[in-house]
Design an enzyme around this catalytic site. Sequence first.
Site, mmCIF file in Angstrom:
data_model
loop_
_atom_site.group_PDB
_atom_site.id
_atom_site.type_symbol
_atom_site.label_atom_id
_atom_site.label_comp_id
_atom_site.label_asym_id
_atom_site.label_seq_id
_atom_site.Cartn_x
_atom_site.Cartn_y
_atom_site.Cartn_z
ATOM 1 N N GLY A 242 65.987 68.827 19.239
ATOM 2 C CA GLY A 242 65.007 69.043 20.311
ATOM 3 C C GLY A 242 63.777 69.747 19.790
ATOM 4 C CG ASN A 243 60.163 69.419 21.250
ATOM 5 O OD1 ASN A 243 59.712 70.005 22.226
ATOM 6 N ND2 ASN A 243 60.321 68.093 21.220
ATOM 7 C CE1 TYR A 244 62.528 77.027 19.335
ATOM 8 C CE2 TYR A 244 60.935 76.320 17.681
ATOM 9 C CZ TYR A 244 62.128 76.945 18.016
ATOM 10 O OH TYR A 244 62.911 77.475 17.027
ATOM 11 C CB ALA B 196 56.867 68.002 22.836
#
Length: 209
Positions: free
Chosen positions: A21-23, A89
């Site tokens: 995943g990402n932030y 994102a």
Amino acid sequence: MKVLITAGPTYERIDPVRFIGNYSTGKMGFAIAETFAANGHDVVLVAGPVQIKSENPRIHRIDVESAAQMYEAVMSEFPKVDGAVLCAAVADFTPITVADKKIKREGDNLVIELKPTQDIAAAVGRAKQPNQFLVGFALETNDEEAHALDKMRRKNLDFIVLNSLKDKNACFGYDTNKVTILKANGEKHEYPLKTKKEVAQDIYDNIML
Ligand code: C5P
């Protein structure tokens, strides 16, 4: 108007309990959705896994998890809207295979092979009709403007909202953001650090101009 907005991260499954995943928190995309809805427009909000809620009843939310699911949702909704703001994102890579059982710790290094995901913005850019607008985001760490301009052209965007990781208190997780809007017609608008709600208003104003 009816607008499509993407927000949040995507999760790419590795096994039944793990993902890449990402932030991204979705705050910027949700703020844009609320701004459109507050101004009387209907919003389709395609959201990755986020902790926040959309409030305005004009926002119709479609929750997705992966880049592939976001692609499907966006491509089926885009022909029905006047334009889109792609804020999510999206993962650029996803595992080639998803393990059906939890991967066990073993002595050796673990290699997970990844394949590229579909570029949703580029696909929407190809599908875009002359009466539809398309806005994207760029998060860059170096040569920000050159990279953002290149993305805007490649993805057939009307304008791109550039945030730089060099700016303190801007970007992932913060309630504030500092952006520069670069337009296909050559205009450039640099804004100071603002709340994401104020940035959403600036983006809205640029679309409605
Ligand atoms: O190429 P890059 O990921 O930096 O481009 C960012 C822009 O493209 C954002 O608007 C993002 O939402 C969109 N994007 C997308 N699908 C991808 C990758 C990026 O829609 N797979």
